[in-house]
Write an enzyme that holds these catalytic residues in place. Structure first.
Site, short mmCIF file in Angstrom:
data_model
loop_
_atom_site.label_atom_id
_atom_site.label_comp_id
_atom_site.label_asym_id
_atom_site.label_seq_id
_atom_site.Cartn_x
_atom_site.Cartn_y
_atom_site.Cartn_z
N THR A 31 -76.29 76.36 -9.50
CA THR A 31 -75.68 75.09 -9.90
C THR A 31 -74.25 75.31 -10.40
OG1 THR A 31 -76.74 75.40 -12.03
CG2 THR A 31 -77.80 73.87 -10.52
N ASP A 32 -73.89 76.59 -10.67
CA ASP A 32 -72.61 76.80 -11.36
C ASP A 32 -71.40 76.73 -10.44
OD1 ASP A 32 -73.10 79.31 -10.16
OD2 ASP A 32 -72.25 80.43 -11.83
N ALA A 115 -79.29 93.53 -9.93
CA ALA A 115 -80.61 93.10 -10.41
C ALA A 115 -80.62 91.65 -10.86
CB ALA A 115 -81.04 94.00 -11.57
N ASP A 164 -72.01 83.58 -15.23
CA ASP A 164 -72.20 84.95 -15.73
C ASP A 164 -71.10 85.31 -16.73
OD1 ASP A 164 -74.02 84.77 -13.75
OD2 ASP A 164 -73.21 86.38 -12.51
N TYR A 213 -75.30 85.53 -0.45
CA TYR A 213 -74.84 84.62 -1.52
C TYR A 213 -73.69 83.76 -0.97
CZ TYR A 213 -73.09 83.04 -6.03
OH TYR A 213 -72.67 82.26 -7.08
#
Ligand code: GLA
Length: 354
Positions: A31-32, A115, A164, A213
């Site tokens: 969502t970011d 990870a 992040d 991604y």
């Protein structure tokens, strides 16, 4: 740190030493970069960075994980190497005038890479904070996070959002960070003592740089374009279903973003109200959406998540960018010991991170 690490490698003392955490995202996946909310929490494990300026025109980087010193010049670009993150941070900081000479960097990395718990953001933010201190620069934590995102987007080439970097720069281990990635406004919501957040590595490694991604980010852009470039998280389900000529894959991506944003809002409400069963159900619903609509899970991870819940977790889901890495599970502390040993004996490849 063991500042000893820096001294052993560079044979002098570090000027600045900084510790930065990793993060786990409780809910709000992908969502970011779609104008939505996220709910990460800082981890008790992270990265330590020691930095000193030098009289050379070089950036030299050492990591305890790889036991090698790698050199970059200030005109270098990324080379697909572990040291790119620290080098990108120094090169980007130099463009902003935070540093004018060479820099030696030693990294003590306690986070597994690839990870889904922000090992790269932790290194980048750590180096930027150390350089801010060295240069006595007046940069806020949010500005550090924005600069760190620029390192990922422009230097590394990963089209990630800002979760992040914000979680690592600002987050705390005892609070979830309710972050609006559209405005960067955030609230730190205390985690109740009767909720234990666990991070479990599935045993499946992945790299965000493998292109999957970026493909999801492109699909989201395409879907958003079909709605006049409105952020997917701001669309309602009925609007998404009403656009009949939207290709099915893009519809699924849009559906995930819209529903996930709403789930984060509900999860924040549940957390504040102490409704931990509801909170857990939302986390598990997020996993179903990542599996079915965003299509970034794997069968082994689905099994790990469903066993985590079947064995007593309030909720569990894949966390991070997807296609491997960690799951996050929430459990009542008094059930933790029996639960984790049952789960890990069913999934021998999995391991508890924290
Ligand atoms: C990675 C990215 C973040 C975010 C998550 C998925 O961690 O770096 O920006 O998109 O994946 O929620």
């Amino acid at each position: 740190m063991k500042t000893g690490l820096f001294e052993r490698v560079f044979e002098r003392r570090a000027d600045v030493v900084r510790a930065t955490p990793g993060r786990v995202n409780l809910i709000g996946s992908h969502t970011d970069y779609n104008g939505g909310m996220v709910l990460p929490v800082a981890l008790p494990i992270g990265t330590e960075v020691a930095v000193a300026v030098t009289e050379t025109p070089l950036i030299r980087i050492f990591s305890s994980k790889f036991e090698e010193v790698v050199s970059y010049s200030f005109t270098d670009t990324a080379r697909g190497h572990w040291a790119d993150y620290a080098a990108g941070a120094v090169i980007t900081a130099r463009k902003r005038g935070l540093v004018s000479r060479g820099v030696d960097v030693a990294i003590e990395a306690n986070l597994p890479a690839g990870a889904g718990i922000s090992s790269s953001a932790s290194v980048i933010v750590g180096v930027l904070k150390a350089l801010r201190r060295l240069g006595d620069a007046a940069l806020s934590e949010t500005e550090i996070a924005q600069l760190a995102r620029e390192v990922e987007n422009a230097f590394i080439g990963l089209p990630c959002g800002i979760m992040d970097q914000m979680a690592v720069a600002v987050g705390r281990t005892d609070c979830a960070m309710a972050l609006d990635t559209g405005t960067l406004a955030y609230e730190l919501v205390p985690l109740p003592p009767d909720l234990r957040v666990c991070v479990i590595h599935s045993g499946i490694d992945r790299a965000l740089s493998d292109g999957r991604y970026a493909r999801r980010a492109e699909e989201c852009l395409e879907a958003s374009a079909a709605f006049g470039h409105r952020p997917l998280c701001q669309l309602r389900r009925s609007q998404i279903e009403a656009l009949t000529d939207l290709p099915e894959t893009l519809r699924r991506r849009a559906r995930h973003c819209s529903a996930e944003h709403q789930r984060v809002l509900s999860a924040i409400g549940a957390l504040k109200a102490g409704q931990l069963e509801t909170f857990g159900r939302l986390i598990s619903a997020s996993h179903a959406s990542l599996r079915d609509d965003f299509e970034i899970s794997l069968p082994d991870i689905d099994d790990l998540v469903s066993d985590a819940v079947a064995l007593g977790a309030l909720g569990a889901r894949l966390t991070g960018g997807g296609f491997g890495g960690c799951i996050v599970a929430c459990i009542k502390p008094d059930r933790f010991e029996a639960w984790i040993s049952a789960l890990l004996s069913r999934h021998p490849r999995a391991r508890l991170i924290c």
